[in-house]
Design a protein around this motif. Structure first.
Motif, mmCIF file in Angstrom:
data_model
loop_
_atom_site.group_PDB
_atom_site.id
_atom_site.type_symbol
_atom_site.label_atom_id
_atom_site.label_comp_id
_atom_site.label_asym_id
_atom_site.label_seq_id
_atom_site.Cartn_x
_atom_site.Cartn_y
_atom_site.Cartn_z
ATOM 1 N N ARG A 491 2.824 -2.082 -2.307
ATOM 2 C CA ARG A 491 2.118 -2.959 -3.250
ATOM 3 C C ARG A 491 2.940 -3.186 -4.527
ATOM 4 N NH1 ARG A 491 -1.809 0.887 -1.935
ATOM 5 N NH2 ARG A 491 -3.274 0.217 -0.328
ATOM 6 N N ASN A 492 2.456 -4.131 -5.339
ATOM 7 C CA ASN A 492 3.107 -4.480 -6.603
ATOM 8 C C ASN A 492 4.575 -4.842 -6.377
ATOM 9 O OD1 ASN A 492 3.292 -4.939 -9.365
ATOM 10 N ND2 ASN A 492 3.776 -2.802 -9.844
ATOM 11 N N ARG A 493 4.811 -5.663 -5.346
ATOM 12 C CA ARG A 493 6.167 -6.061 -4.984
ATOM 13 C C ARG A 493 6.209 -7.538 -4.628
ATOM 14 N NH1 ARG A 493 6.098 -0.758 -4.354
ATOM 15 N NH2 ARG A 493 8.041 0.441 -4.274
ATOM 16 N N VAL A 494 7.431 -8.091 -4.655
ATOM 17 C CA VAL A 494 7.670 -9.477 -4.256
ATOM 18 C C VAL A 494 8.577 -9.463 -3.035
ATOM 19 C CG1 VAL A 494 8.572 -11.721 -4.937
ATOM 20 C CG2 VAL A 494 7.443 -10.270 -6.639
ATOM 21 N N PHE A 495 8.122 -10.107 -1.958
ATOM 22 C CA PHE A 495 8.886 -10.138 -0.714
ATOM 23 C C PHE A 495 9.010 -11.572 -0.216
ATOM 24 C CE2 PHE A 495 8.922 -5.673 -0.464
ATOM 25 C CZ PHE A 495 9.603 -5.250 0.678
ATOM 26 N N SER A 496 10.126 -11.832 0.438
ATOM 27 C CA SER A 496 10.282 -13.027 1.252
ATOM 28 C C SER A 496 10.448 -12.554 2.693
ATOM 29 C CB SER A 496 11.504 -13.833 0.802
ATOM 30 O OG SER A 496 12.694 -13.109 1.079
ATOM 31 N N THR A 497 10.600 -13.474 3.614
ATOM 32 C CA THR A 497 10.771 -13.046 5.004
ATOM 33 C C THR A 497 12.081 -12.290 5.191
ATOM 34 O OG1 THR A 497 11.682 -15.243 5.456
ATOM 35 C CG2 THR A 497 9.364 -14.881 5.987
ATOM 36 N N ALA A 498 13.030 -12.492 4.283
ATOM 37 C CA ALA A 498 14.313 -11.789 4.376
ATOM 38 C C ALA A 498 14.230 -10.367 3.851
ATOM 39 C CB ALA A 498 15.381 -12.562 3.612
#
Length: 505
Positions: A491-498
């Motif tokens: 949690r408290n994170r930023v993700f892309s598919t990469a």
């Protein structure tokens, strides 16, 4: 009582209001009311009870002033108006006691009535000010709800209190006595209308709010019961009206000393009220009141006031029809705008996403989408209740509007999920915007109910045109996948598919 009031004043400091101070005053008030009822058994009825009663009233005046002094100057006025109203009522009690006990005068109206009547416009002004501060925009729906309830209850006030006073008076009575007698229930009616508007309007239902509403209810019930007992010549000192008035004082003092009084006038995030089952039932009962009263008057062969009741019935019918028309309009709006946050509804946002993706493909421009989910939202609702959860969502929506700018297209996708479509964004710009949103939400505090320092974090998944797909459905699918990975990573994170967009410990 004066000694007790002074001692109580010394027991509080000038720090912020505390729940213990409110509870202490409430406990003291309950004990004081019990003592008031026991005084006649100790041979201290009459003057003893009157002085004791005035002491409790004076202590309440002090409590409200003390509570008002512990908030910012710009937010004191409603409480100072309530304190002034209580003060004038106390002065009225003193004037009444002096006239009867010292000068043996039963004159009506008297100077005491002037002070008594001064309380009502001050209380009404305080309530109007609270309504104005709590309401974020022109709220016609709530105004109609309040008008329906006030008109229904006001009709009862007229039939059983104001009407008899205006028509059934002795020819020997002076015009001044008749007008003052009528002024009391009329003033009650004004306070009732403003109290209903405050009760059904926007804003949090904090402890101070509930205590204040209970105080107003006790005041109106006492006034109505006193009017009925006076008309039937059954009123006696120390009876139910006096107990209700004392309860009003104690509840008002407890409200002023509770810490949540600092946020009582806080502007609500959304003005649009929920059309709950309870509200519909209340409005329906109010609309039925004229028929019930007409039937009761018919059975008892009391036809006086029938035209007024009929006029109220017609007015209520018109108001209810108008309210139903507004409900239909609100339901249509809900298909476009989310009622809680004021953002686009899911279907509308997806339509915008389709449009922007088509435009991006045509002009070879970037389009980004950010999916944002509030972390541990169920825990927030468990701690602060559903209203607290709604406050978080509405506040977060306003912050997203500020953070994402006017170019972004924002919407609510689900219970605690939001989306932002960003035309012209891809790659580094999209990642930078998402990181900034996460950091600001984590850093800033949220006000929830009585607390002003609640911490909230969000998990974010993002996707962009050309990098993650060439259709809106592909972008949404990749953003949802990235969001799930952000939640799974802690949690408290930023993700892309990469993968992770930012390095986090």
């Amino acid at each position: 009582m004066a000694v007790n009031s002074t001692g109580m004043a010394g027991s509080f400091n000038r720090s912020a209001p505390s729940a213990s101070a409110s509870a202490w005053f409430g406990t003291w008030g309950v004990i004081a009311i019990v003592g008031f009822l026991l005084l006649p058994y100790a041979g201290l009825g009459g003057d003893g009870q009157n002085l004791y009663y005035m002491g409790i009233s004076a202590a309440t005046t002090w409590a409200v002033i003390a509570g008002a002094q512990r908030v910012r100057r710009s937010r004191r006025l409603p409480w100072l108006l309530l304190a002034a109203g209580q003060f004038f009522y106390t002065v009225g009690d003193v004037a009444y006691y002096v006239a009867h006990a010292v000068f043996d005068s039963d004159a009506f109206p008297s100077v005491a009535d002037l002070f008594y009547l001064l309380q009502y416009p001050l209380v009404g002004a305080a309530l109007v000010l609270l309504v104005r501060r709590r309401t974020p925009a022109w709220d016609m729906a709530t105004l109609l709800d309040a008008a329906i309830l006030a008109l229904g209850l006001g009709m009862l006030w007229w039939v059983y209190l104001i009407g008899p006073l205006a028509t059934d008076f002795d020819a020997s009575e002076s015009l001044a006595s008749v007008l003052v007698s009528i002024a009391y229930p009329v003033m009650d009616l004004i306070v009732l209308a403003t109290a209903i508007r405050l009760a059904v309007g926007a804003g949090s239902r904090s402890t101070a709010f509930r205590l204040l509403m209970a105080s107003l209810l006790a005041m109106l019930a006492a006034d109505m019961l006193y009017g009925l007992q006076t008309a039937s010549d059954t009123y006696r000192d120390g009876g139910a009206p006096d107990v209700l008035w004392l309860s009003e004082y104690v509840l008002l003092g407890a409200a002023a000393l509770h810490p949540s009084m600092r946020t009582l006038d806080r502007r609500a995030k959304v003005a649009l009220p929920n059309v709950t089952a309870g509200r519909v039932i209340l409005l329906s009962l109010a609309a039925l009141l004229p028929m019930v009263v007409l039937y009761a008057r018919y059975v008892t062969e009391q036809h006086a006031g029938a035209p007024i009741v009929l006029l109220c019935g017609v007015s209520l019918f018109a108001l209810v029809i108008t309210r139903m028309w507004m409900v239909v309009g609100i339901q249509r709006r809900l298909a476009i705008v989310d009622d809680l946050t004021g953002l686009n509804a899911r279907g509308v946002l997806l339509s915008h996403l389709d449009l922007e993706v088509d435009r991006g493909r045509e002009h070879r421009q970037g389009v980004g989408i950010i999916l944002l989910d509030v972390d541990q939202f169920k825990l927030i609702e468990q701690i602060h209740g559903q209203p607290g959860g709604h406050e978080v969502l509405a506040d977060l929506a306003h912050r997203l509007v500020r953070l994402c700018g006017t170019a972004a297209i924002l919407g609510r996708m689900g219970d605690n999920m939001f989306a932002a479509v960003l035309p012209g964004y891809n790659g580094a710009y999209l990642k930078s915007a998402a990181i900034r949103v996460r950091e600001v939400v984590e850093r800033e505090k949220f006000a929830v109910g009585d607390q002003e320092d609640v911490r909230v974090t969000v998990s974010i998944g993002l996707a962009s045109l050309h990098d993650d797909g060439t259709s809106s459905s592909e972008l949404l699918e990749h953003a949802e996948l990235a969001l799930r990975r952000a939640k799974s990573a802690g949690r408290n994170r930023v993700f892309s598919t990469a993968g992770a967009v930012e390095l986090r410990r």
